[in-house]
Design a protein around this motif. Structure first.
Motif, PDB file in Angstrom:
ATOM      1  N   SER A 564       0.817  -1.209   0.000  1.00 56.14           N
ATOM      2  CA  SER A 564       0.000   0.000   0.000  1.00 56.14           C
ATOM      3  C   SER A 564       0.855   1.267   0.000  1.00 56.14           C
ATOM      4  CB  SER A 564      -0.926   0.014   1.224  1.00 56.14           C
ATOM      5  OG  SER A 564      -0.146  -0.064   2.418  1.00 56.14           O
ATOM      6  N   THR A 565       2.174   1.102  -0.082  1.00 58.09           N
ATOM      7  CA  THR A 565       3.087   2.252  -0.073  1.00 58.09           C
ATOM      8  C   THR A 565       3.847   2.295  -1.384  1.00 58.09           C
ATOM      9  OG1 THR A 565       4.912   1.012   0.912  1.00 58.09           O
ATOM     10  CG2 THR A 565       3.334   2.015   2.420  1.00 58.09           C
ATOM     11  N   LEU A 566       4.677   3.315  -1.527  1.00 58.96           N
ATOM     12  CA  LEU A 566       5.496   3.421  -2.733  1.00 58.96           C
ATOM     13  C   LEU A 566       6.629   2.405  -2.747  1.00 58.96           C
ATOM     14  CD1 LEU A 566       5.722   7.315  -3.090  1.00 58.96           C
ATOM     15  CD2 LEU A 566       4.270   5.741  -4.385  1.00 58.96           C
ATOM     16  N   GLU A 567       7.083   1.992  -1.563  1.00 55.91           N
ATOM     17  CA  GLU A 567       8.191   1.038  -1.486  1.00 55.91           C
ATOM     18  C   GLU A 567       7.702  -0.390  -1.721  1.00 55.91           C
ATOM     19  OE1 GLU A 567      10.486   1.281   2.031  1.00 55.91           O
ATOM     20  OE2 GLU A 567      11.494   3.139   1.454  1.00 55.91           O
ATOM     21  N   TYR A 568       8.537  -1.159  -2.382  1.00 55.45           N
ATOM     22  CA  TYR A 568       8.203  -2.556  -2.683  1.00 55.45           C
ATOM     23  C   TYR A 568       9.468  -3.386  -2.517  1.00 55.45           C
ATOM     24  CZ  TYR A 568       5.987  -6.533  -5.034  1.00 55.45           C
ATOM     25  OH  TYR A 568       5.460  -7.766  -5.324  1.00 55.45           O
ATOM     26  N   ASN A 569       9.383  -4.456  -1.713  1.00 53.83           N
ATOM     27  CA  ASN A 569      10.564  -5.261  -1.397  1.00 53.83           C
ATOM     28  C   ASN A 569      10.530  -6.601  -2.136  1.00 53.83           C
ATOM     29  OD1 ASN A 569      11.673  -3.421   0.516  1.00 53.83           O
ATOM     30  ND2 ASN A 569      10.148  -4.109   2.012  1.00 53.83           N
ATOM     31  N   ILE A 570      11.680  -6.960  -2.648  1.00 50.45           N
ATOM     32  CA  ILE A 570      11.870  -8.293  -3.238  1.00 50.45           C
ATOM     33  C   ILE A 570      12.976  -8.982  -2.455  1.00 50.45           C
ATOM     34  CG2 ILE A 570      12.624  -9.597  -5.267  1.00 50.45           C
ATOM     35  CD1 ILE A 570      11.390  -7.487  -7.015  1.00 50.45           C
ATOM     36  N   ARG A 571      12.658 -10.144  -1.905  1.00 45.65           N
ATOM     37  CA  ARG A 571      13.620 -10.923  -1.111  1.00 45.65           C
ATOM     38  C   ARG A 571      14.098 -12.117  -1.931  1.00 45.65           C
ATOM     39  NH1 ARG A 571       9.615  -9.265   2.123  1.00 45.65           N
ATOM     40  NH2 ARG A 571       8.387 -11.186   1.893  1.00 45.65           N
ATOM     41  N   VAL A 572      15.423 -12.252  -2.044  1.00 44.16           N
ATOM     42  CA  VAL A 572      16.027 -13.359  -2.791  1.00 44.16           C
ATOM     43  C   VAL A 572      16.749 -14.257  -1.788  1.00 44.16           C
ATOM     44  CG1 VAL A 572      17.542 -14.027  -4.673  1.00 44.16           C
ATOM     45  CG2 VAL A 572      16.339 -11.825  -4.760  1.00 44.16           C
ATOM     46  N   TYR A 573      16.230 -15.459  -1.593  1.00 42.80           N
ATOM     47  CA  TYR A 573      16.840 -16.415  -0.673  1.00 42.80           C
ATOM     48  C   TYR A 573      17.833 -17.285  -1.447  1.00 42.80           C
ATOM     49  CZ  TYR A 573      13.343 -15.322   2.891  1.00 42.80           C
ATOM     50  OH  TYR A 573      12.575 -14.691   3.823  1.00 42.80           O
ATOM     51  N   CYS A 574      19.003 -17.488  -0.857  1.00 43.31           N
ATOM     52  CA  CYS A 574      20.036 -18.359  -1.418  1.00 43.31           C
ATOM     53  C   CYS A 574      20.250 -19.482  -0.406  1.00 43.31           C
ATOM     54  CB  CYS A 574      21.330 -17.588  -1.656  1.00 43.31           C
ATOM     55  SG  CYS A 574      21.112 -16.129  -2.698  1.00 43.31           S
ATOM     56  N   THR A 653      15.073  -3.165  -2.193  1.00 43.16           N
ATOM     57  CA  THR A 653      13.989  -2.220  -1.957  1.00 43.16           C
ATOM     58  C   THR A 653      13.826  -1.336  -3.192  1.00 43.16           C
ATOM     59  OG1 THR A 653      14.411  -2.207   0.421  1.00 43.16           O
ATOM     60  CG2 THR A 653      13.126  -0.385  -0.467  1.00 43.16           C
ATOM     61  N   LEU A 654      12.672  -1.450  -3.838  1.00 46.71           N
ATOM     62  CA  LEU A 654      12.369  -0.659  -5.025  1.00 46.71           C
ATOM     63  C   LEU A 654      11.334   0.402  -4.647  1.00 46.71           C
ATOM     64  CD1 LEU A 654      11.936  -3.590  -7.585  1.00 46.71           C
ATOM     65  CD2 LEU A 654      14.048  -2.471  -6.851  1.00 46.71           C
ATOM     66  N   GLU A 655      11.256   1.430  -5.458  1.00 45.01           N
ATOM     67  CA  GLU A 655      10.295   2.497  -5.207  1.00 45.01           C
ATOM     68  C   GLU A 655       9.574   2.834  -6.501  1.00 45.01           C
ATOM     69  OE1 GLU A 655      10.255   6.587  -2.662  1.00 45.01           O
ATOM     70  OE2 GLU A 655      11.821   6.416  -4.181  1.00 45.01           O
ATOM     71  N   ARG A 656       8.260   2.753  -6.439  1.00 42.70           N
ATOM     72  CA  ARG A 656       7.472   3.175  -7.604  1.00 42.70           C
ATOM     73  C   ARG A 656       7.153   4.660  -7.471  1.00 42.70           C
ATOM     74  NH1 ARG A 656       1.639   0.169  -6.445  1.00 42.70           N
ATOM     75  NH2 ARG A 656       1.697   0.311  -4.163  1.00 42.70           N
ATOM     76  N   LEU A 657       7.114   5.320  -8.594  1.00 45.56           N
ATOM     77  CA  LEU A 657       6.949   6.775  -8.575  1.00 45.56           C
ATOM     78  C   LEU A 657       5.497   7.181  -8.406  1.00 45.56           C
ATOM     79  CD1 LEU A 657       9.505   7.742 -11.356  1.00 45.56           C
ATOM     80  CD2 LEU A 657       9.858   7.407  -8.908  1.00 45.56           C
ATOM     81  N   SER A 658       4.591   6.207  -8.509  1.00 48.40           N
ATOM     82  CA  SER A 658       3.172   6.511  -8.330  1.00 48.40           C
ATOM     83  C   SER A 658       2.477   5.287  -7.763  1.00 48.40           C
ATOM     84  CB  SER A 658       2.526   6.904  -9.664  1.00 48.40           C
ATOM     85  OG  SER A 658       1.111   6.960  -9.546  1.00 48.40           O
ATOM     86  N   LEU A 659       1.474   5.504  -6.899  1.00 49.85           N
ATOM     87  CA  LEU A 659       0.718   4.386  -6.340  1.00 49.85           C
ATOM     88  C   LEU A 659      -0.088   3.663  -7.397  1.00 49.85           C
ATOM     89  CD1 LEU A 659      -0.602   5.885  -2.967  1.00 49.85           C
ATOM     90  CD2 LEU A 659       1.122   4.090  -3.262  1.00 49.85           C
ATOM     91  N   SER A 660      -0.325   4.295  -8.515  1.00 43.25           N
ATOM     92  CA  SER A 660      -1.078   3.651  -9.587  1.00 43.25           C
ATOM     93  C   SER A 660      -0.235   2.679 -10.391  1.00 43.25           C
ATOM     94  CB  SER A 660      -1.664   4.714 -10.514  1.00 43.25           C
ATOM     95  OG  SER A 660      -0.612   5.474 -11.119  1.00 43.25           O
TER      96      SER A 660
END
Length: 802
Positions: A564-574, A653-660
């Protein structure tokens, strides 16, 4: 007459020991000048020591030149190229070049790449002690010592030193008991390995029976034997069996005595006992008849023992060749092999989903049935009760990763779902008359750390099965995943077992198994099948033999299910590529509300000391940007290699420039520096699929955690017995158990199978362990038909007769 110079002395290869310079010499005739050239550059003339003489026989000039080479000169180009020198001689006619002399810095590292391990061996058994000396220049020479005395195979042919420096004791003698040390030496130093204690034990053996004694007053005669051929020594086993036997004499042999009052009393007592026994027998018969009325309804048919290879609870079809593996019911045998009701394979109402609890449960009518149903006992109660005992305090209390059940001679199977870990208890592995409560659990790595050194790495889960010390008549089979590249040329893989004191011991070296030892292993591409005559806590530890050795890593990608925020996390497990670790991560991500965003990928991670790097590229710049300051993230080599760290991962940690913005496309790159790498294309909508980690994965292995008796096996018990009796006996044309092993691609283990009383039964045990979930019964039937042993036709019976 003008002549070209020729060399009387040319420079030779030399080693620099510590800081002592080496001297190179050239001598030539006829020669007017000699100079040295080292690594393509002329040596300054002031560094040459020149000596001129004349050959008295030919009157030709002779010139001798020497130079000194220091360690500092060699170290300047160390690692770039080898340091070499040659001399060039001139005469009035022309020039000549000498051979090149290479100068190397001598050394001998301190640590052995492999040290000998102590062993306990039986008398006359072959012993192999391995030794891989430390790296050195020049290469180290190896000798072996026993109790500080140098071993000389030339004077004692019972010893043999292989080309790769291993010591072989051809037949262990009592005198071979001692401490063995591998000694490596070169011109720099002398290194000694840790001593390995070899204990040669002698199992006791009976002498012949003595003659029978004369009949005594009790009308019995006796004979005895002694455990002296040989006597047990140095920890060997005592003789098994009786040392005293008695036998009733015939009436003619008994001493005759005059009857008196004592005899009358004796006869009266015997008559009274006989009357009591008669009355008791009548009561037992009456009770039996009443019970039998209720029992007959349950004994609908005995096809559970005699049907073709059909898993229980599945209605049998009529596969091709199935007639070869069905037999006429032998009800006389079932009375001695089974106790209780035998249910029909067509009765699917209470089928075999046993999880825990006793083997026999009472039926309402008072009879007993072979129990394969779910039990009401609480697994956590069992784990808690077991953990209170002193030896079991280190056991995992994780009920989700523990399975247990109660078993007798019929055998069974324990499985920890979604981990690849199972324990097959073959029929007759538990002695008849014994009932064992057996558990199987996987230990969490942080709770039970193995001591790892050097290039060692944990290749499997740490598995406990027990209780330890139970007596087994034949090996059980423990199946568990491993994460090596399965190439024994790259690895020295050892099975380690935890002893009662908590220390870890090496009990098996893969590829060097001895059939006389209590452990034997088949290493498959992703699974290890371990034959074990002892229960306990076990794990596979690998030591790479060179940098080509590789572990399989499973790369798994998760993200937040809800964003629900601009930040979006991707976790890569090794993680290590084993199912138990994958299960742990899936369970943890489900608790975190994670979402699996791509199929898992496998990467080979080599023992090259290089780190693992991860980076994200090719994101649409107009909609997304990375908050990572560096170009990539890096996981240190040793964090991955030792295999003891759980949940090892990187978070982007990625950031989208718009919630849309919901569409995300990018490339994820994972690679080992100077090694293998992979690139994954990601393209998904972060809003459409908001499911958390699906529980479907955790239900993939929906089979019961414990199965007892016939339901645990695909091959019915009586058919198995018939196959063994048909194939165990050697056949001149090879149509016996050996051909069965070849057809099943198990010929590498021929010597192991041959060492067993019934080779066929061990082969079938392994087949059961491999194919419980995916066994192709038709394929096995076809193999039996291909063997062409005509005795197999005794299994011929129609489905209607079953």
């Amino acid at each position: 007459m003008d002549l070209l110079p020729h060399f009387l002395i040319e420079p030779q290869d030399e080693f620099i020991v510590k800081n002592k310079p080496v001297t190179l010499t050239c001598r030539s005739t006829p020669a007017t000048q000699i100079y040295f050239k080292c690594n393509g550059e002329w040596v300054h003339q002031d560094d040459h020591l020149i000596e001129r003489t004349v050959d008295p026989a030919t009157a030709l000039p002779i010139m001798k030149v020497t130079i000194d080479i220091t360690r500092q000169q060699v170290e300047k180009i160390f690692g770039l190229d080898e340091y070499w020198c040659q001399c060039v001689a001139w005469s009035t006619t022309g020039t000549q070049k000498s051979q090149k002399a290479y100068i190397r810095i001598a050394y001998l590292r301190k640590n052995f790449e492999e040290e000998p391990q102590g062993k306990e061996v039986a008398l006359d058994q072959e012993v192999l002690l391995r030794c891989h000396p430390p790296e050195g220049v020049p290469e180290a020479e190896v000798e072996w010592q026993r109790n500080e005395d140098v071993l000389n195979p030339a004077s004692d042919p019972n010893f043999f030193i292989t080309a790769d420096h291993n010591l072989v004791i051809k037949k262990a003698r009592l005198a071979d008991t001692g401490n063995y040390t591998c000694v490596a030496k070169n011109i720099v130093a002398r290194r000694k390995s840790n001593s390995a204690t070899v204990l040669v034990y002698v199992d006791g053996g009976w002498s012949e029976w003595s003659k029978w004694s004369a009949c005594d007053a009790d009308c019995s005669m006796w004979r005895s034997r002694e455990c002296t051929q040989p006597s047990p020594g140095t920890g060997g086993k005592e003789c098994q069996g009786l040392d005293l036997q008695s036998l009733n004499c015939t009436s003619e042999q008994c001493p005759q005595t005059v009857s008196g009052a004592e005899d009358v009393a004796l006869y009266v007592g015997m008559v009274a006992v006989a009357l009591c026994l008669t009355l008791l027998l009548i009561v037992v018969v009456m009770v039996y008849r009443r019970k039998k009325e209720g029992l007959d309804a349950d004994v609908a048919d005995s096809s559970i023992l005699t049907t073709g290879f059909q898993p229980m609870g599945i209605k049998p079809s009529k596969p091709e060749n199935s007639h070869l593996l069905t037999i006429q019911p032998d009800l006389t045998t079932t009375t001695t092999s089974y106790q209780g009701t035998l249910r029909s394979r067509h009765d699917t109402t209470g089928k075999f989903s046993m999880t825990n609890g006793p083997l026999l449960d009472p039926l309402p009518n008072g009879s007993h049935t072979l129990h394969n149903g779910k039990l009401n006992s609480d697994p956590s109660e069992f784990v808690s009760r077991l953990s209170t005992q002193s030896y079991f305090k280190t056991l995992s209390r994780d009920v989700a990763n523990t399975s247990y059940g109660t078993f007798n001679f019929l055998g069974g199977r324990l499985t920890i779902p979604n981990t690849g870990i199972s324990l097959l208890i073959p029929p007759e592995a538990i002695p008849r008359g014994k009932i064992y409560e057996i558990y199987l659990t996987v230990q969490r790595k942080e709770d039970l750390r193995l001591p790892l050194a050097g290039c060692q790495t944990l290749l499997s889960p740490v598995v406990s099965c027990g209780p330890p010390g139970v007596v087994l008549s034949r090996p059980v089979i423990l199946s568990m995943d491993h994460c090596s590249d399965a190439c024994l040329d790259n690895w020295a893989i050892r099975l380690k077992k935890q002893n009662y004191e908590g220390a870890w011991e090496d009990v098996l070296l893969m590829g060097e198994e001895l059939v006389s030892e209590p452990y034997y292993c088949q290493l498959e591409a992703e699974t290890c099948r371990l034959f074990s005559e002892q229960l306990g806590t076990l794990a596979l530890v690998g030591e790479s033999l060179h940098m080509g050795a590789a572990k399989r890593l499973r790369l798994v990608l998760f993200s937040d299910a809800y964003c629900s925020t601009l930040e979006y996390n991707i976790r890569v497990y090794c993680m290590d590529d084993t199912q138990d670790v994958f299960k742990e991560v899936m369970q943890m991500e489900r608790q975190l509300g994670g979402r699996l965003i791509d199929e898992p990928h496998v990467l080979l991670f080599k023992d090259s000391y290089h780190n693992l790097r991860l980076s994200i590229h090719d994101m649409p710049q107009a909609h997304w940007r990375s908050k990572l300051l560096a170009g990539y993230q890096e996981i240190p080599f040793y964090h991955i290699w030792n295999g003891s760290q759980r949940y090892l991962h990187c978070t982007f940690t990625l950031e989208r420039l718009s919630l849309s913005t919901c569409e995300l496309t990018c490339q994820l790159c994972v690679w080992q520096v100077e090694g293998e790498g992979q690139s994954f294309g990601l393209d998904f909508n972060i809003a459409k699929d908001t499911r958390a980690v699906d529980s479907e994965f955790l239900l993939m292995d929906s089979n019961a955690t414990a199965l007892a008796g016939p339901s645990a096996f695909q091959i019915p018990y009586l058919i198995r017995q018939k196959i063994c009796s048909s194939l165990d006996a050697p056949c001149p044309n090879g149509a016996d158990w050996r051909m069965l092993a070849q057809r099943l691609k198990l010929e590498r283990h021929m010597s192991f199978f041959a060492s067993k009383a019934s080779p066929t039964s061990v082969i079938l045990d392994l087949w059961e362990a491999q194919h419980f979930h995916s066994g192709n019964i038709n394929q096995l039937a076809t193999v039996m038909a291909d063997i062409g042993k005509q005795e197999a036709m005794i299994f011929l019976v129609s489905d209607g007769e079953c």
